[in-house]
Design a protein around this motif. Sequence first.
Motif, PDB file in Angstrom:
ATOM      1  N   GLN A 136       0.806  -1.217   0.000  1.00 43.30           N
ATOM      2  CA  GLN A 136       0.000   0.000   0.000  1.00 43.30           C
ATOM      3  C   GLN A 136       0.842   1.272   0.000  1.00 43.30           C
ATOM      4  N   ARG A 137       2.091   1.164  -0.365  1.00 50.09           N
ATOM      5  CA  ARG A 137       2.959   2.339  -0.436  1.00 50.09           C
ATOM      6  C   ARG A 137       2.755   3.056  -1.770  1.00 50.09           C
ATOM      7  N   ASP A 138       2.667   4.383  -1.699  1.00 48.89           N
ATOM      8  CA  ASP A 138       2.538   5.218  -2.892  1.00 48.89           C
ATOM      9  C   ASP A 138       3.464   6.412  -2.700  1.00 48.89           C
ATOM     10  N   ALA A 139       4.564   6.428  -3.454  1.00 48.89           N
ATOM     11  CA  ALA A 139       5.574   7.483  -3.316  1.00 48.89           C
ATOM     12  C   ALA A 139       6.069   7.575  -1.881  1.00 48.89           C
ATOM     13  N   GLY A 140       6.194   6.430  -1.220  1.00 50.20           N
ATOM     14  CA  GLY A 140       6.693   6.391   0.150  1.00 50.20           C
ATOM     15  C   GLY A 140       5.625   6.511   1.211  1.00 50.20           C
ATOM     16  N   TYR A 141       4.366   6.740   0.815  1.00 50.54           N
ATOM     17  CA  TYR A 141       3.265   6.879   1.764  1.00 50.54           C
ATOM     18  C   TYR A 141       2.472   5.576   1.841  1.00 50.54           C
ATOM     19  N   ALA A 142       2.207   5.131   3.072  1.00 48.98           N
ATOM     20  CA  ALA A 142       1.238   4.056   3.271  1.00 48.98           C
ATOM     21  C   ALA A 142      -0.131   4.683   3.056  1.00 48.98           C
ATOM     22  N   THR A 143      -0.859   4.232   2.031  1.00 47.53           N
ATOM     23  CA  THR A 143      -2.023   4.958   1.543  1.00 47.53           C
ATOM     24  C   THR A 143      -3.290   4.114   1.622  1.00 47.53           C
ATOM     25  N   SER A 144      -4.370   4.757   2.008  1.00 45.13           N
ATOM     26  CA  SER A 144      -5.672   4.093   2.075  1.00 45.13           C
ATOM     27  C   SER A 144      -6.300   4.026   0.683  1.00 45.13           C
ATOM     28  N   ASP A 145      -7.396   3.283   0.569  1.00 43.99           N
ATOM     29  CA  ASP A 145      -8.199   3.320  -0.645  1.00 43.99           C
ATOM     30  C   ASP A 145      -8.929   4.665  -0.725  1.00 43.99           C
ATOM     31  N   VAL A 146      -9.466   4.974  -1.883  1.00 41.55           N
ATOM     32  CA  VAL A 146     -10.237   6.197  -2.056  1.00 41.55           C
ATOM     33  C   VAL A 146     -11.650   5.984  -1.513  1.00 41.55           C
ATOM     34  N   HIS A 147     -12.113   6.930  -0.702  1.00 42.92           N
ATOM     35  CA  HIS A 147     -13.466   6.881  -0.146  1.00 42.92           C
ATOM     36  C   HIS A 147     -14.228   8.129  -0.593  1.00 42.92           C
ATOM     37  N   ASP A 148     -15.517   7.947  -0.847  1.00 43.09           N
ATOM     38  CA  ASP A 148     -16.338   9.021  -1.390  1.00 43.09           C
ATOM     39  C   ASP A 148     -17.206   9.656  -0.301  1.00 43.09           C
ATOM     40  N   PHE A 149     -17.281  10.995  -0.341  1.00 43.62           N
ATOM     41  CA  PHE A 149     -18.073  11.748   0.629  1.00 43.62           C
ATOM     42  C   PHE A 149     -18.782  12.891  -0.091  1.00 43.62           C
ATOM     43  N   SER A 150     -19.988  13.186   0.354  1.00 40.70           N
ATOM     44  CA  SER A 150     -20.721  14.308  -0.209  1.00 40.70           C
ATOM     45  C   SER A 150     -21.621  14.909   0.857  1.00 40.70           C
ATOM     46  N   THR A 151     -21.934  16.183   0.691  1.00 42.42           N
ATOM     47  CA  THR A 151     -22.797  16.878   1.633  1.00 42.42           C
ATOM     48  C   THR A 151     -23.533  18.004   0.914  1.00 42.42           C
ATOM     49  N   GLU A 152     -24.736  18.290   1.382  1.00 38.29           N
ATOM     50  CA  GLU A 152     -25.472  19.450   0.879  1.00 38.29           C
ATOM     51  C   GLU A 152     -25.091  20.712   1.656  1.00 38.29           C
ATOM     52  N   GLY A 153     -24.331  20.528   2.718  1.00 33.34           N
ATOM     53  CA  GLY A 153     -23.894  21.655   3.520  1.00 33.34           C
ATOM     54  C   GLY A 153     -22.710  22.375   2.915  1.00 33.34           C
ATOM     55  N   SER A 154     -22.109  23.251   3.719  1.00 36.01           N
ATOM     56  CA  SER A 154     -21.016  24.094   3.224  1.00 36.01           C
ATOM     57  C   SER A 154     -19.637  23.505   3.454  1.00 36.01           C
ATOM     58  N   ALA A 155     -19.542  22.396   4.205  1.00 41.11           N
ATOM     59  CA  ALA A 155     -18.220  21.842   4.500  1.00 41.11           C
ATOM     60  C   ALA A 155     -18.319  20.364   4.837  1.00 41.11           C
ATOM     61  N   LEU A 156     -17.251  19.660   4.539  1.00 44.17           N
ATOM     62  CA  LEU A 156     -17.006  18.313   5.047  1.00 44.17           C
ATOM     63  C   LEU A 156     -15.889  18.439   6.071  1.00 44.17           C
ATOM     64  N   ALA A 157     -16.110  17.942   7.275  1.00 41.05           N
ATOM     65  CA  ALA A 157     -15.103  18.046   8.324  1.00 41.05           C
ATOM     66  C   ALA A 157     -14.924  16.690   8.989  1.00 41.05           C
ATOM     67  N   THR A 158     -13.701  16.389   9.369  1.00 42.04           N
ATOM     68  CA  THR A 158     -13.456  15.159  10.106  1.00 42.04           C
ATOM     69  C   THR A 158     -13.728  15.394  11.587  1.00 42.04           C
ATOM     70  N   GLU A 159     -13.908  14.304  12.311  1.00 35.00           N
ATOM     71  CA  GLU A 159     -13.935  14.424  13.758  1.00 35.00           C
ATOM     72  C   GLU A 159     -12.539  14.835  14.243  1.00 35.00           C
ATOM     73  N   PRO A 160     -12.440  15.492  15.391  1.00 39.98           N
ATOM     74  CA  PRO A 160     -11.116  15.863  15.902  1.00 39.98           C
ATOM     75  C   PRO A 160     -10.203  14.645  16.047  1.00 39.98           C
ATOM     76  N   THR A 161      -8.986  14.780  15.585  1.00 45.98           N
ATOM     77  CA  THR A 161      -7.981  13.731  15.721  1.00 45.98           C
ATOM     78  C   THR A 161      -6.941  14.204  16.729  1.00 45.98           C
ATOM     79  N   ASP A 162      -6.805  13.469  17.828  1.00 43.50           N
ATOM     80  CA  ASP A 162      -5.871  13.849  18.888  1.00 43.50           C
ATOM     81  C   ASP A 162      -4.527  13.150  18.665  1.00 43.50           C
ATOM     82  N   LEU A 163      -3.510  13.927  18.437  1.00 38.76           N
ATOM     83  CA  LEU A 163      -2.164  13.393  18.215  1.00 38.76           C
ATOM     84  C   LEU A 163      -1.320  13.577  19.464  1.00 38.76           C
ATOM     85  N   GLY A 164      -0.611  12.500  19.841  1.00 39.82           N
ATOM     86  CA  GLY A 164       0.283  12.577  20.989  1.00 39.82           C
ATOM     87  C   GLY A 164      -0.436  12.655  22.307  1.00 39.82           C
ATOM     88  N   SER A 165      -1.694  12.197  22.372  1.00 39.27           N
ATOM     89  CA  SER A 165      -2.450  12.260  23.618  1.00 39.27           C
ATOM     90  C   SER A 165      -2.040  11.129  24.544  1.00 39.27           C
TER      91      SER A 165
END
Length: 240
Positions: free
Chosen positions: A56-85
Amino acid sequence: MTQSHVPPAALPAAAADFSRWTGDRITAVVIGSLLVLLSLVLLGVGGMALWADRTQRDAGYATSDVHDFSTEGSALATEPTDLGSAGVGWLYSPGLLGKVRIRVTPTSSSSPLFVGIGRSSDVDRYLSGVQHSVITDFWTEKMDTVAGSASVSRPGRQSFWVASDTGVGARTLNWDPNDGSWTVVVMNADGRPGISVGADLGARVRALPWIGLGFLVVGVIFLAGGALLAVGAFRGRSHV
């Protein structure tokens, strides 16, 4: 009707056979079985990590598959991701992840697209009262809709983004992660509602093969320990 009867001599033998299963032997079998089950999980995780590193390496990146998202709203946002917690947060520490890559491709529009990463508290304030969708599980494409009627200003005018990219067509965002709580946002560059994109995530996880190997080694140790406990209990029973 013919009835079968257990010979009287067999009853003491059966009782003696049952009595050979002492508490220690039963405990050994239970613990051994649990260790074997845990080892299968660890071996599976280790195998998946090595598989991802190799395939799953792509140019040195371990990469996920492509996932599709859509919204009628003004933004797509992820849930908060806590790094180093604290706790298991070390699994998402910046030092372990390395550089992160986010690629987003519009699927239903040729309008300029914006992709940005900001501290979750800043993003929450920016999108407060604005209709948008929150990606609660990237892998299963699960989303929750947040209702709102407030208008939103152009995302490119905001100063809190730590990394962003704006333009027509596919956008690629590279980011060196830091400790903290972060949110990824995808919007139309002019802030208008209606977004449909395909996205994949990648990270330069240099330690991925070592992580996989570590899980495999621990899995083998647990498997051997569990098997020895269970086999020892059965052998002890047969020699009593």
